[in-house]
Design a protein around this motif. Structure first.
Motif, PDB file in Angstrom:
ATOM      1  N   UNK A 244       4.511   5.584 -10.143  1.00 38.16           N
ATOM      2  CA  UNK A 244       5.313   5.007  -9.079  1.00 38.16           C
ATOM      3  C   UNK A 244       6.612   5.778  -8.888  1.00 38.16           C
ATOM      4  N   UNK A 245       7.088   5.749  -7.664  1.00 36.59           N
ATOM      5  CA  UNK A 245       8.364   6.338  -7.279  1.00 36.59           C
ATOM      6  C   UNK A 245       9.283   5.175  -6.900  1.00 36.59           C
ATOM      7  N   UNK A 246      10.544   5.272  -7.299  1.00 34.37           N
ATOM      8  CA  UNK A 246      11.502   4.207  -6.987  1.00 34.37           C
ATOM      9  C   UNK A 246      12.801   4.791  -6.457  1.00 34.37           C
TER      10      UNK A 246
ATOM     11  N   UNK B 229       1.092  11.197  -1.669  1.00 35.53           N
ATOM     12  CA  UNK B 229       2.163  10.213  -1.772  1.00 35.53           C
ATOM     13  C   UNK B 229       1.870   9.063  -0.826  1.00 35.53           C
ATOM     14  N   UNK B 230       2.148   7.849  -1.297  1.00 33.26           N
ATOM     15  CA  UNK B 230       2.032   6.657  -0.460  1.00 33.26           C
ATOM     16  C   UNK B 230       3.282   5.805  -0.648  1.00 33.26           C
ATOM     17  N   UNK B 231       3.686   5.088   0.370  1.00 33.23           N
ATOM     18  CA  UNK B 231       4.762   4.114   0.251  1.00 33.23           C
ATOM     19  C   UNK B 231       6.174   4.638   0.286  1.00 33.23           C
ATOM     20  N   UNK B 232       6.368   5.923   0.534  1.00 33.74           N
ATOM     21  CA  UNK B 232       7.731   6.467   0.651  1.00 33.74           C
ATOM     22  C   UNK B 232       8.496   6.435  -0.651  1.00 33.74           C
ATOM     23  N   UNK B 233       9.792   6.148  -0.568  1.00 33.29           N
ATOM     24  CA  UNK B 233      10.669   6.181  -1.744  1.00 33.29           C
ATOM     25  C   UNK B 233      10.395   5.050  -2.731  1.00 33.29           C
ATOM     26  N   UNK B 234       9.674   4.047  -2.325  1.00 30.34           N
ATOM     27  CA  UNK B 234       9.234   2.983  -3.236  1.00 30.34           C
ATOM     28  C   UNK B 234       7.724   2.934  -3.182  1.00 30.34           C
ATOM     29  N   UNK B 235       7.118   4.029  -3.573  1.00 30.45           N
ATOM     30  CA  UNK B 235       5.678   4.168  -3.458  1.00 30.45           C
ATOM     31  C   UNK B 235       5.043   4.711  -4.714  1.00 30.45           C
ATOM     32  N   UNK B 236       4.079   5.585  -4.507  1.00 27.62           N
ATOM     33  CA  UNK B 236       3.278   6.105  -5.609  1.00 27.62           C
ATOM     34  C   UNK B 236       2.890   7.550  -5.304  1.00 27.62           C
TER      35      UNK B 236
END
Length: 136
Positions: free
Chosen positions: A29-31, A11-18
């Protein structure tokens, strides 16, 4: 314990990541949901947790039901994972609504409770988050 399988996801970028699994099956992507002040439009950790818990729970249900001579091939579980504010902290909670066609609600609740004791995801959350398991 004997490891039978290990999933690997970066996981990268936390809750708005990938997120991306080592085999490439998961790669998206995760949003942050709009309800939490995010832009929405993508999956989130709570959806992924619910999506993983459901099939695992149904596997446990099948195992305990087989011992009782009950067919659960048509059983369903609706898993709701909530992200909650708890004072100055945050906590998860979950609700599992279980439907087993062809048996009484009482018998279904007994099997649902046994499955909750056997499911590895349920074991991982036991004593850590509020969980309600209800046969419908």
């Amino acid at each position: 314990m004997e490891k039978l399988y290990t999933a690997e996801v970066t996981a990268t970028g936390g809750r708005d990541g990938h997120i991306k699994s080592s085999d490439g099956t998961l790669n998206f992507d995760i949003r942050t949901p709009m309800e939490m002040g995010g832009q929405g439009g993508g999956t989130n950790p709570e959806q992924l947790f619910a999506a993983a818990w459901g099939p695992c729970y149904l596997g446990a249900l099948g195992s305990v039901a087989k011992t009782a001579g009950v067919d659960t091939t048509e059983a369903t579980v609706n898993v709701q994972v909530s992200f909650n504010k708890d004072g100055n902290a945050y906590a998860l909670s979950a609700e599992l609504d279980v439907h087993i066609p062809g048996i009484s609600t009482e018998e279904a609740q007994t099997l649902a409770d046994k499955a909750h004791k056997a499911c590895p995801y349920s074991k991982a959350t036991r004593g850590n988050i509020e969980v309600r398991v209800t046969a419908l």
